[in-house]
Scaffold this active site. Structure first.
Site, PDB file in Angstrom:
ATOM      1  N   ASP A 141     -14.283  12.343  20.949  1.00 37.97           N
ATOM      2  CA  ASP A 141     -13.692  13.029  19.800  1.00 37.97           C
ATOM      3  C   ASP A 141     -13.911  14.406  19.696  1.00 37.97           C
ATOM      4  O   ASP A 141     -15.296  14.760  19.885  1.00 37.97           O
ATOM      5  CB  ASP A 141     -14.109  12.242  18.308  1.00 37.97           C
ATOM      6  N   ASP A 154       2.974   0.738  21.303  1.00 40.45           N
ATOM      7  CA  ASP A 154       1.786   0.036  21.233  1.00 40.45           C
ATOM      8  C   ASP A 154       1.858  -1.423  20.702  1.00 40.45           C
ATOM      9  O   ASP A 154       2.956  -1.660  20.852  1.00 40.45           O
ATOM     10  CB  ASP A 154       0.673   0.621  20.229  1.00 40.45           C
ATOM     11  N   ASP A 174      -1.033  12.424  16.736  1.00 44.10           N
ATOM     12  CA  ASP A 174      -1.543  11.098  17.057  1.00 44.10           C
ATOM     13  C   ASP A 174      -2.671  10.945  16.292  1.00 44.10           C
ATOM     14  O   ASP A 174      -3.670  11.966  15.922  1.00 44.10           O
ATOM     15  CB  ASP A 174      -2.178  11.055  18.724  1.00 44.10           C
ATOM     16  N   ASP A 185      -5.278   5.856  29.405  1.00 47.05           N
ATOM     17  CA  ASP A 185      -4.761   5.328  28.089  1.00 47.05           C
ATOM     18  C   ASP A 185      -3.541   5.832  28.116  1.00 47.05           C
ATOM     19  O   ASP A 185      -2.974   6.554  27.108  1.00 47.05           O
ATOM     20  CB  ASP A 185      -5.523   5.823  27.125  1.00 47.05           C
ATOM     21  N   GLU A 215     -11.090  12.561   9.546  1.00 48.25           N
ATOM     22  CA  GLU A 215     -11.930  12.029   9.118  1.00 48.25           C
ATOM     23  C   GLU A 215     -13.383  12.956   9.337  1.00 48.25           C
ATOM     24  O   GLU A 215     -13.473  13.414  10.410  1.00 48.25           O
ATOM     25  CB  GLU A 215     -12.340  10.620   9.200  1.00 48.25           C
ATOM     26  N   GLN A 244     -12.546   8.943  25.855  1.00 47.01           N
ATOM     27  CA  GLN A 244     -11.844   9.801  24.830  1.00 47.01           C
ATOM     28  C   GLN A 244     -12.734  10.316  23.721  1.00 47.01           C
ATOM     29  O   GLN A 244     -12.693   9.738  22.672  1.00 47.01           O
ATOM     30  CB  GLN A 244     -10.697   8.918  24.344  1.00 47.01           C
ATOM     31  N   ASN A 282      -7.187  14.358  18.438  1.00 45.65           N
ATOM     32  CA  ASN A 282      -8.453  13.797  18.025  1.00 45.65           C
ATOM     33  C   ASN A 282      -9.410  13.854  19.120  1.00 45.65           C
ATOM     34  O   ASN A 282     -10.711  13.808  18.876  1.00 45.65           O
ATOM     35  CB  ASN A 282      -8.230  12.183  17.467  1.00 45.65           C
ATOM     36  N   GLU A 320       1.188   9.777  13.002  1.00 46.38           N
ATOM     37  CA  GLU A 320       0.762   8.497  13.039  1.00 46.38           C
ATOM     38  C   GLU A 320      -0.393   8.075  12.439  1.00 46.38           C
ATOM     39  O   GLU A 320      -1.671   8.557  12.730  1.00 46.38           O
ATOM     40  CB  GLU A 320       0.366   8.187  14.713  1.00 46.38           C
ATOM     41  N   ARG A 353       4.592  14.898  17.269  1.00 43.15           N
ATOM     42  CA  ARG A 353       4.074  13.629  16.571  1.00 43.15           C
ATOM     43  C   ARG A 353       2.479  13.427  16.640  1.00 43.15           C
ATOM     44  O   ARG A 353       2.121  13.587  17.843  1.00 43.15           O
ATOM     45  CB  ARG A 353       4.892  12.329  17.571  1.00 43.15           C
TER      46      ARG A 353
HETATM   47  C1  NOJ Z   1      -2.179   6.099  19.208  1.00 48.53           C
HETATM   48  C2  NOJ Z   1      -1.492   5.937  20.555  1.00 48.53           C
HETATM   49  O1  NOJ Z   1       0.037   5.735  20.041  1.00 48.53           O
HETATM   50  C3  NOJ Z   1      -2.108   4.925  21.299  1.00 48.53           C
HETATM   51  O2  NOJ Z   1      -1.247   4.637  22.501  1.00 48.53           O
HETATM   52  C4  NOJ Z   1      -3.383   5.540  22.053  1.00 48.53           C
HETATM   53  O3  NOJ Z   1      -4.048   4.547  22.697  1.00 48.53           O
HETATM   54  C5  NOJ Z   1      -4.267   6.018  20.595  1.00 48.53           C
HETATM   55  N1  NOJ Z   1      -3.545   6.713  19.907  1.00 48.53           N
HETATM   56  C6  NOJ Z   1      -5.444   6.844  21.218  1.00 48.53           C
HETATM   57  O4  NOJ Z   1      -4.761   8.151  21.436  1.00 48.53           O
END
Ligand code: NOJ
Length: 544
Positions: A171, A310, A201, A61, A208, A169, A103, A244, A199
């Site tokens: 958590d 994204d 993420d 990712d 949550e 991924q 996360n 974010e 930043r």
């Molecule tokens: C937000 C990131 O901007 C994105 O690119 C990513 O896939 C997800 N978080 C998971 O980390």
């Protein structure tokens, strides 16, 4: 002193090492390559680089699947190269913020591998498990069409684990004090290496509650954020958290937590209405969105952006508004993604140079800090033949040389192919060519960056929307330390004239900050301003 809040009058530039500059010719961008390009960024005038994840990763990712928080992925160089880059950036007065992806980890992270061993392993509780398949295992999906579930069975652990994002991924269980302590250690580590902030993420998902069957009743634990903020500020007083968090504007205040939470958040809400304004040539909904996201927390600041790495997420627009934006900027099915967004770069979505300038000027003029995306200063294009969001992650176009000057490797070795065909091909569109040309988008952007920095009223001051009587025009006025800036944008492709109300005595003369135009008020004190098609004007107001 308010000016101490450096993030309020800064220009942030986001880039991914992988696609920026490859110094060792292996097809993947690296720290040495980026270090060699620092003078370019300094020349552009950016104050802060936001670096996408660069740690070791299986890279499923785009690096947001980390397998060691304390390392550098060998494709990007060594820890030494990172430290050297930090030194060179700081030497030029450029701050660096990095992604903090807490996360989840990669499923290849040793913590997860150990966690799979079973309940006796101390790492087991670092993740979120369920013995039975939760009834909501197919709900709460973030990447519809690609991701199938949020709970996946692990054969070794013989349990289901929770993953908000892709199944690779898992958590992290932030309820576990050992996890919280380790995450603070990660923050402390990078602060000690000189980063100016993070930043963060996926903030809402970090905070949550996570439990089987709990997706319909998720609670957001702000105390976790406040805890992180306290730790950060104790270790380095001027470091920032840029979150974010694509949240309902009514919730924003809680994330800023009266100055005890995030310093900054990306304004995803305004971003969607900005594209709606460009599509509809009408500022009404954007004006409303700006008012809805007004914050009165002194330390808080929005980050405004046009595009990021994204998809352009349109999830907060009404169905009708979203369809309008799709129609204008992403009409074909392969331009759309996850039922909510557009996977295109800025330039190909907009009609031509005047509209690109309008969009950028608008972004620079909004109440907050501008966040630019590498390549958008050149008007780079996208490659829709690449999967999902990779369409907007092609290599930086430096010159007309092989691979756009990004890498000397064979084309097949490149992490993503550069754009070689069509109107956005690197042979025509590149840094070298645009550096030489005074009227290039790059040189225009440099001037706008400088202008934005010369208007601290925007970052620090109070703002109000100006009545223009014309839905196509967005007018915004800032006041800070006795100075006033007024900025007008015409969203429509038709030229028009704006009539401004009589200004107060102290602000009756318009000084155009970009062009040599003389303005004289009408006898009744009102002021007429002409705006061309997609025209924009930046003024400072002075007493006559
Ligand atoms: C937000 C990131 O901007 C994105 O690119 C990513 O896939 C997800 N978080 C998971 O980390």
């Amino acid at each position: 002193m308010i000016d101490d809040y450096w993030y309020k009058n800064a220009i942030i530039y986001s880039l991914d090492l992988e696609t920026f500059m490859d110094a060792n010719g292996d097809g993947v961008g690296d720290f040495r390559g980026l270090s060699n390009r620092l003078d370019y960024l300094h020349g552009l005038g950016v104050d802060v680089i936001w670096l996408a994840p660069f740690q070791p990763t299986p890279n499923r990712d785009n690096g947001y699947d980390i397998s060691d928080y304390y390392g550098v992925d060998p494709r990007h160089g060594s820890g030494g190269d990172f430290a050297e880059f930090m030194h060179l950036a700081n030497d030029r007065g450029i701050k660096v913020i990095i992604d903090l992806v807490i996360n989840h980890t990669s499923d290849q992270h040793p913590w997860f591998q150990q966690a799979r061993e079973g309940e006796d392993n101390p790492y087991h509780d670092w993740y979120v498990w369920s013995k039975e398949k939760p009834e909501d295992a197919e709900e709460g999906i973030i990447f519809p069409g690609v991701q199938e579930r949020t709970w996946t069975y692990d054969r070794k652990a013989r349990k289901y684990y929770f993953h908000r994002f892709y199944e690779f991924q898992p958590d992290l269980n932030v309820d576990n004090p050992a996890v919280r302590e380790e995450l603070h250690r990660v923050v402390g580590y990078y602060l000690s290496l000189g980063v100016a902030g993070f930043r963060v993420d996926a903030v809402p998902f970090v905070l949550e509650t996570q439990r089987p069957g709990g997706l319909s009743d998720v609670k957001i634990r702000f105390e976790i954020l406040e805890d992180l903020r306290q730790f950060l500020s104790w270790r380095r007083g001027d470091a920032i958290l840029l979150g974010e968090a694509n949240v309902d504007p009514k919730k924003a205040k809680e994330y800023f937590a009266e100055g005890g939470g995030l310093h900054m958040m990306f304004n995803f809400y305004v971003n969607q209405f900005l594209f709606h304004a460009l599509a509809s040539q009408d500022s009404t909904a954007l004006r409303k969105a700006l008012e809805e996201t007004r914050v009165s927390v002194p330390l808080a600041q929005w980050g405004h952006f046009l595009r990021n790495h994204d998809e352009l997420d349109l999830g907060r627009l009404t169905e009708e508004q979203r369809q309008l934006v799709f129609e204008h900027f992403g009409p074909k099915e392969n331009m759309q993604l996850y039922d909510r967004g557009i996977r295109r770069r800025l330039a190909p979505m907009l009609s031509d140079r005047p509209q690109i300038e309008l969009a950028y000027s608008l972004m620079f003029s909004l109440p907050g800090t501008p966040v630019m995306r590498y390549g958008d200063e050149l008007g780079m294009g996208d490659d829709l033949s690449l999967k999902e969001r990779d369409a907007v992650r092609t290599p930086m176009q430096w010159s007309q040389e092989k691979n756009g000057g990004f890498s000397s490797a064979d084309n097949k070795q490149l992490v993503h192919p550069p754009i070689g065909e069509g109107p956005y091909a690197y042979r025509m569109l590149n840094v070298e060519e645009q550096m030489r040309r005074d009227d290039s988008l790059l040189n225009w952007t440099k001037r706008m960056v400088r202008l934005r920095k010369e208007c601290p009223e925007i970052g620090y001051g109070d703002w109000e929307l100006v009545k223009t009587g014309q839905p196509a025009v967005l007018g915004i006025r800032y006041r800070f330390r006795g100075q006033t800036v007024l900025i007008l944008h015409n969203l429509s492709d038709e030229p028009l004239v704006v009539k401004l109300d009589k200004a107060p005595e102290t602000e009756s003369r318009l000084i155009d900050l970009r062009e040599v135009t003389q303005y004289t008020p009408e006898p009744d004190g009102t002021q007429l301003v002409r705006l061309g098609s997609y025209g924009y004007r930046w003024f400072r107001l002075k007493a006559l």
